[in-house]
Write a protein that holds these residues in place. Structure first.
Motif, short mmCIF file in Angstrom:
data_model
loop_
_atom_site.label_atom_id
_atom_site.label_comp_id
_atom_site.label_asym_id
_atom_site.label_seq_id
_atom_site.Cartn_x
_atom_site.Cartn_y
_atom_site.Cartn_z
N PHE A 98 -34.97 43.30 -89.61
CA PHE A 98 -36.25 43.88 -90.03
C PHE A 98 -36.83 44.65 -88.86
O PHE A 98 -37.21 44.07 -87.84
CB PHE A 98 -37.21 42.77 -90.47
CG PHE A 98 -36.76 42.07 -91.72
CD1 PHE A 98 -37.19 42.49 -92.97
CD2 PHE A 98 -35.90 40.99 -91.65
CE1 PHE A 98 -36.76 41.86 -94.12
CE2 PHE A 98 -35.47 40.34 -92.81
CZ PHE A 98 -35.91 40.78 -94.04
N LYS A 99 -36.88 45.98 -89.02
CA LYS A 99 -37.43 46.86 -87.98
C LYS A 99 -38.10 48.05 -88.65
O LYS A 99 -37.62 48.51 -89.71
CB LYS A 99 -36.32 47.39 -87.06
CG LYS A 99 -35.92 46.47 -85.94
CD LYS A 99 -35.01 47.21 -84.97
CE LYS A 99 -34.72 46.39 -83.74
NZ LYS A 99 -33.87 47.14 -82.79
N PRO A 100 -39.17 48.57 -88.05
CA PRO A 100 -39.72 49.81 -88.58
C PRO A 100 -38.66 50.90 -88.62
O PRO A 100 -37.74 50.91 -87.79
CB PRO A 100 -40.83 50.17 -87.57
CG PRO A 100 -41.20 48.85 -86.97
CD PRO A 100 -39.93 48.06 -86.90
N THR A 101 -38.78 51.78 -89.57
CA THR A 101 -37.79 52.84 -89.75
C THR A 101 -37.53 53.61 -88.46
O THR A 101 -36.38 53.93 -88.14
CB THR A 101 -38.26 53.80 -90.86
OG1 THR A 101 -38.44 53.06 -92.07
CG2 THR A 101 -37.26 54.91 -91.08
N VAL A 102 -38.58 53.88 -87.70
CA VAL A 102 -38.40 54.69 -86.49
C VAL A 102 -37.65 53.94 -85.39
O VAL A 102 -37.21 54.55 -84.42
CB VAL A 102 -39.75 55.19 -85.94
CG1 VAL A 102 -40.41 56.13 -86.95
CG2 VAL A 102 -40.68 54.03 -85.58
N MET A 112 -25.68 46.04 -91.75
CA MET A 112 -26.11 45.53 -93.06
C MET A 112 -25.37 46.22 -94.20
O MET A 112 -24.92 45.57 -95.15
CB MET A 112 -27.63 45.70 -93.21
CG MET A 112 -28.42 44.77 -92.30
SD MET A 112 -30.21 44.83 -92.59
CE MET A 112 -30.61 46.41 -91.82
N PHE A 113 -25.20 47.52 -94.11
CA PHE A 113 -24.56 48.24 -95.20
C PHE A 113 -23.04 48.04 -95.23
O PHE A 113 -22.41 48.26 -96.27
CB PHE A 113 -24.92 49.72 -95.16
CG PHE A 113 -26.23 50.02 -95.85
CD1 PHE A 113 -26.26 50.41 -97.18
CD2 PHE A 113 -27.43 49.86 -95.17
CE1 PHE A 113 -27.47 50.65 -97.82
CE2 PHE A 113 -28.64 50.10 -95.80
CZ PHE A 113 -28.66 50.49 -97.13
N ASP A 114 -22.45 47.60 -94.12
CA ASP A 114 -21.03 47.22 -94.16
C ASP A 114 -20.82 46.02 -95.07
O ASP A 114 -19.80 45.92 -95.76
CB ASP A 114 -20.53 46.89 -92.74
CG ASP A 114 -20.24 48.13 -91.93
OD1 ASP A 114 -20.24 49.24 -92.50
OD2 ASP A 114 -20.00 47.99 -90.70
N ILE A 115 -21.77 45.08 -95.08
CA ILE A 115 -21.69 43.96 -96.01
C ILE A 115 -21.84 44.45 -97.44
O ILE A 115 -21.13 44.01 -98.36
CB ILE A 115 -22.78 42.91 -95.69
CG1 ILE A 115 -22.54 42.27 -94.32
CG2 ILE A 115 -22.84 41.85 -96.79
CD1 ILE A 115 -21.37 41.33 -94.27
N THR A 116 -22.76 45.38 -97.66
CA THR A 116 -22.95 45.95 -98.99
C THR A 116 -21.67 46.61 -99.49
O THR A 116 -21.28 46.43 -100.66
CB THR A 116 -24.10 46.98 -98.96
OG1 THR A 116 -25.28 46.35 -98.48
CG2 THR A 116 -24.37 47.56 -100.34
N ALA A 153 -34.44 49.16 -94.67
CA ALA A 153 -32.98 49.19 -94.61
C ALA A 153 -32.39 47.94 -95.25
O ALA A 153 -31.42 48.01 -96.02
CB ALA A 153 -32.52 49.33 -93.17
N TYR A 154 -32.97 46.79 -94.95
CA TYR A 154 -32.48 45.54 -95.53
C TYR A 154 -32.61 45.55 -97.05
O TYR A 154 -31.65 45.27 -97.78
CB TYR A 154 -33.24 44.36 -94.94
CG TYR A 154 -33.01 43.06 -95.68
CD1 TYR A 154 -31.76 42.47 -95.69
CD2 TYR A 154 -34.03 42.45 -96.40
CE1 TYR A 154 -31.52 41.29 -96.38
CE2 TYR A 154 -33.82 41.27 -97.08
CZ TYR A 154 -32.56 40.69 -97.08
OH TYR A 154 -32.34 39.53 -97.76
N ALA A 155 -33.79 45.90 -97.54
CA ALA A 155 -34.00 45.92 -98.99
C ALA A 155 -33.09 46.95 -99.65
O ALA A 155 -32.56 46.71 -100.74
CB ALA A 155 -35.47 46.22 -99.31
N GLY A 156 -32.88 48.07 -98.98
CA GLY A 156 -31.98 49.09 -99.53
C GLY A 156 -30.56 48.59 -99.66
O GLY A 156 -29.87 48.89 -100.64
#
Length: 244
Positions: A98-102, A112-116, A153-156
């Protein structure tokens, strides 16, 4: 209790936390279980031992869902041992960032998206290998329905899993295979990294007045993989205690 006698279930990421609770619940309902782990072999073997004490069979497999060949071998070994796979629960997860987009780095995003990506190809293999009238459930997050600062990013990464599942449900309907997702709220596991003040705020916002427990999620999974849920497919079930 539901009746899963004679069924075989793969539960990814099931050496601890929510995955462990799911594996034990399905075993208690009579299913044989494939326990998968990334690095915690000893912990996974303990889960296998607990499952066998319930009178059903289980094996532990080391699987990195980021690697497509690992995923394929998972199904191959499961079928070699049990003869078939009836149920897949996609629970494996990496570190939730969890981090701000910037502030999000490409490396953190990719982790995270590698897991997705891994979930997608696990669903692909399940579509090829699962028995007709099988069940597929993937774990998402309540964060896809509740906007969380620094959680984009996480929610996405989880929202994509929901869309993979919705589409696959339509593709596999003619084989009577159901495909759903479960979106937990904040759940009390060793992966929950929050200050006590934040936890108290979440509890106060939750109508049922507590954090979720792994068994709360496992119970929903058990319902969705049962024969009683044969008319539920393409759905995202929120198991959040009412916070959303």
């Amino acid at each position: 209790m539901v009746n899963l006698a004679g069924k075989t279930a793969i539960v990814t990421g099931s050496s601890r936390g929510i995955g462990r609770a799911i594996a034990l619940r399905l075993a208690g309902d009579g299913a044989n279980i494939v326990v998968t782990y990334h690095s915690s072999k000893d912990t996974a073997e303990k889960v296998v031992k607990e499952i066998k004490e319930k009178g059903v069979d289980a094996i532990a497999l080391q699987v990195n869902v980021r690697e497509i060949e690992d995923v394929r071998q998972m199904f191959t070994k499961a079928i070699e041992h049990f003869g078939k796979v009836d149920i897949l629960v996609n629970n494996a997860a990496g570190k939730n960032i969890f981090k701000p987009t910037v502030q999000m780095t490409p490396e953190e995003y990719d982790s995270m998206f590698d897991i997705t990506r891994g979930v997608y190809f696990t669903l692909q293999e399940a579509a090829k290998q699962l028995s007709d009238s099988g069940r597929i459930v993937s774990i998402s997050t309540g964060g896809t329905s509740m906007t969380i600062p620094a959680g984009g990013a996480y929610a996405g990464s989880k929202a994509a899993v929901e869309q993979f599942s919705n589409s696959l449900a339509k593709e596999l309907g003619d084989r009577k295979i159901t495909v759903n997702t479960v979106a937990p709220g904040v759940t009390d596991t060793d992966g929950l990294v929050l200050e006590q003040e934040q936890i108290d705020q979440l509890i106060n916002q939750t109508p049922l007045g507590r954090l979720g427990k792994p068994n709360d999620i496992a119970n929903v999974i058990a319902m969705l993989v049962s024969d009683d849920a044969q008319w539920i497919t393409g759905q995202n079930i929120r198991a959040t205690g009412g916070i959303i």
